[in-house]
Design a protein around this motif. Structure first.
Motif, short mmCIF file in Angstrom:
data_model
loop_
_atom_site.label_atom_id
_atom_site.label_comp_id
_atom_site.label_asym_id
_atom_site.label_seq_id
_atom_site.Cartn_x
_atom_site.Cartn_y
_atom_site.Cartn_z
N LEU A 7 9.89 5.23 -8.65
CA LEU A 7 8.89 4.73 -7.70
C LEU A 7 8.13 5.88 -7.03
N GLN A 8 8.82 6.94 -6.70
CA GLN A 8 8.12 8.10 -6.14
C GLN A 8 7.09 8.64 -7.13
N ARG A 9 7.45 8.66 -8.40
CA ARG A 9 6.54 9.15 -9.44
C ARG A 9 5.29 8.28 -9.54
N TYR A 10 5.45 6.96 -9.29
CA TYR A 10 4.32 6.05 -9.45
C TYR A 10 3.53 5.83 -8.16
N VAL A 11 4.22 5.84 -7.02
CA VAL A 11 3.57 5.51 -5.76
C VAL A 11 2.89 6.72 -5.11
N LEU A 12 3.54 7.86 -5.10
CA LEU A 12 3.01 9.02 -4.38
C LEU A 12 1.63 9.46 -4.86
N PRO A 13 1.33 9.46 -6.17
CA PRO A 13 -0.03 9.80 -6.59
C PRO A 13 -1.10 8.85 -6.05
N LEU A 14 -0.74 7.58 -5.86
CA LEU A 14 -1.69 6.63 -5.28
C LEU A 14 -1.98 6.98 -3.83
N LEU A 15 -0.94 7.36 -3.10
CA LEU A 15 -1.13 7.74 -1.70
C LEU A 15 -1.96 9.01 -1.59
N GLU A 16 -1.76 9.94 -2.52
CA GLU A 16 -2.54 11.19 -2.51
C GLU A 16 -4.03 10.92 -2.73
N GLN A 17 -4.32 9.79 -3.39
CA GLN A 17 -5.73 9.41 -3.62
C GLN A 17 -6.23 8.43 -2.56
N LYS A 18 -5.50 8.35 -1.44
CA LYS A 18 -5.91 7.60 -0.24
C LYS A 18 -5.75 6.09 -0.35
N ALA A 19 -4.94 5.62 -1.30
CA ALA A 19 -4.69 4.18 -1.35
C ALA A 19 -3.92 3.74 -0.11
N ASP A 20 -4.41 2.69 0.55
CA ASP A 20 -3.70 2.15 1.71
C ASP A 20 -3.20 0.73 1.45
N THR A 21 -3.38 0.24 0.22
CA THR A 21 -2.92 -1.09 -0.17
C THR A 21 -2.39 -1.00 -1.60
N ILE A 22 -1.18 -1.50 -1.82
CA ILE A 22 -0.58 -1.46 -3.14
C ILE A 22 -0.32 -2.88 -3.62
N VAL A 23 -0.84 -3.19 -4.78
CA VAL A 23 -0.67 -4.51 -5.39
C VAL A 23 0.49 -4.44 -6.39
N LEU A 24 1.40 -5.38 -6.28
CA LEU A 24 2.51 -5.47 -7.23
C LEU A 24 2.08 -6.37 -8.38
N GLY A 25 1.72 -5.75 -9.49
CA GLY A 25 1.14 -6.48 -10.62
C GLY A 25 2.14 -6.90 -11.67
N CYS A 26 3.41 -6.97 -11.31
CA CYS A 26 4.48 -7.43 -12.19
C CYS A 26 5.46 -8.19 -11.33
N THR A 27 5.92 -9.35 -11.81
CA THR A 27 6.78 -10.18 -10.96
C THR A 27 8.16 -9.57 -10.72
N HIS A 28 8.54 -8.56 -11.50
CA HIS A 28 9.79 -7.85 -11.21
C HIS A 28 9.67 -7.00 -9.94
N TYR A 29 8.48 -6.50 -9.66
CA TYR A 29 8.33 -5.47 -8.63
C TYR A 29 8.57 -5.94 -7.20
N PRO A 30 8.34 -7.23 -6.85
CA PRO A 30 8.65 -7.63 -5.47
C PRO A 30 10.11 -7.38 -5.08
N PHE A 31 11.02 -7.37 -6.05
CA PHE A 31 12.41 -7.05 -5.72
C PHE A 31 12.58 -5.59 -5.34
N LEU A 32 11.58 -4.77 -5.64
CA LEU A 32 11.58 -3.35 -5.26
C LEU A 32 10.72 -3.09 -4.03
N ALA A 33 10.14 -4.15 -3.46
CA ALA A 33 9.19 -3.98 -2.35
C ALA A 33 9.80 -3.23 -1.15
N PRO A 34 11.06 -3.50 -0.75
CA PRO A 34 11.60 -2.72 0.38
C PRO A 34 11.60 -1.22 0.12
N LEU A 35 11.95 -0.81 -1.09
CA LEU A 35 11.95 0.61 -1.43
C LEU A 35 10.54 1.15 -1.54
N ILE A 36 9.63 0.34 -2.08
CA ILE A 36 8.22 0.77 -2.16
C ILE A 36 7.66 0.99 -0.77
#
Length: 264
Positions: free
Chosen positions: A165-194
């Motif tokens: 998740l750090q590998r996938y999320v941190l580059p988005l934050l570096e590009q100023k993303a302030d909203t993250i869309v979970l585009g796979c139904t598995h990912y909401p189970f990872l939402a607390p960690l995200i």
């Protein structure tokens, strides 16, 4: 087909249970059938023909169990198969769509990130969303190989999952993303960690509640809503290993459940 019949829901694996949770909250009186095709997960690295074939077979199984509506609780299966399913089955079929529209309305930085499988990001559905909303906001698609497998293994917060998740999320934050869309139904189970990795200034959203609302509308229009006076039931099937499925389903459903083998 009548209002007393159940609703059929399926996914490539257990991720669609995140959608099933929202359906249960919205429609407490409905009987629910859920199929996890975990024996063939993830779908993200499979061909369109294979995904379409599996989606048809699972839908036929759910129809044989008298399903009055189908929910394709998988973004990848939606992109690969929903058009074919709607041409074959004359019932309400509700599909997934990454929550790009609400994210584009919510962002303050003008940059949103979309976490999804490679196939979802390359599919026609996402291309249309990008064209529709990409003029007003910057949309950053981030493929996330390995995340589905972590959820299928029940590892929602371990070191490997955190590193991915750090590998996938941190580059988005570096590009100023302030909203993250979970585009796979598995990912909401990872939402607390995200959310922990992204920080409190970043919104994390998914489509499950919108899918439940759309299902409710379609059933109401068709006169197919069950009597809410009675509590609905759930039945679960998997194409994966039963010894792994029962504890995983119980973990993600937050209750002890029985899981049956999906017939060949």
């Amino acid at each position: 087909m009548n209002a007393a019949n159940p609703i059929g829901v399926f996914d490539s694996g257990v991720g669609g249970l995140s959608v099933l949770h929202e359906i249960r909250r919205s429609l407490p009186g409905e009987d629910l059938l859920y199929v996890a095709d975990s024996g063939h997960a993830p779908y993200g690295d499979k061909s369109q023909q294979f995904i379409e074939s599996r989606s048809i077979a699972i839908s036929e199984f759910l129809v044989s169990r008298n399903a009055k509506a189908l929910v394709v609780a998988c973004n990848t299966a939606t992109g690969a198969a929903v058009t074919t399913l709607r041409s074959r089955f004359m019932m309400p079929i509700i599909a997934m769509e990454p929550a790009v529209k609400p994210a584009s309305e919510q962002t303050k930085s003008g940059v949103i990130g979309v976490l999804a499988t490679s196939r979802t990001l390359a599919g026609d559905n996402f291309v249309r969303l990008f064209a529709r909303y990409g003029e007003d906001v910057e949309i950053l698609g981030q493929a996330c190989p390995g995340l589905v497998e972590q959820v299928e293994a029940g590892d929602l917060s371990g070191d490997k999952t955190r590193l991915l998740l750090q590998r996938y999320v941190l580059p988005l934050l570096e590009q100023k993303a302030d909203t993250i869309v979970l585009g796979c139904t598995h990912y909401p189970f990872l939402a607390p960690l995200i959310r922990e990795i992204a920080g409190p200034g970043v919104a994390v959203i998914d489509s499950a509640a919108a899918v439940a609302r759309q299902l409710s509308r379609r059933l109401e229009v068709g006169g197919l809503l069950a009597d809410a006076a009675d509590a609905g039931t759930e039945c679960f099937w998997t194409s994966g290993a039963l010894d792994k499925a029962k504890p995983l389903f119980s973990q993600l459903w937050n209750a002890d459940v029985e899981v049956r083998p999906l017939p060949d």
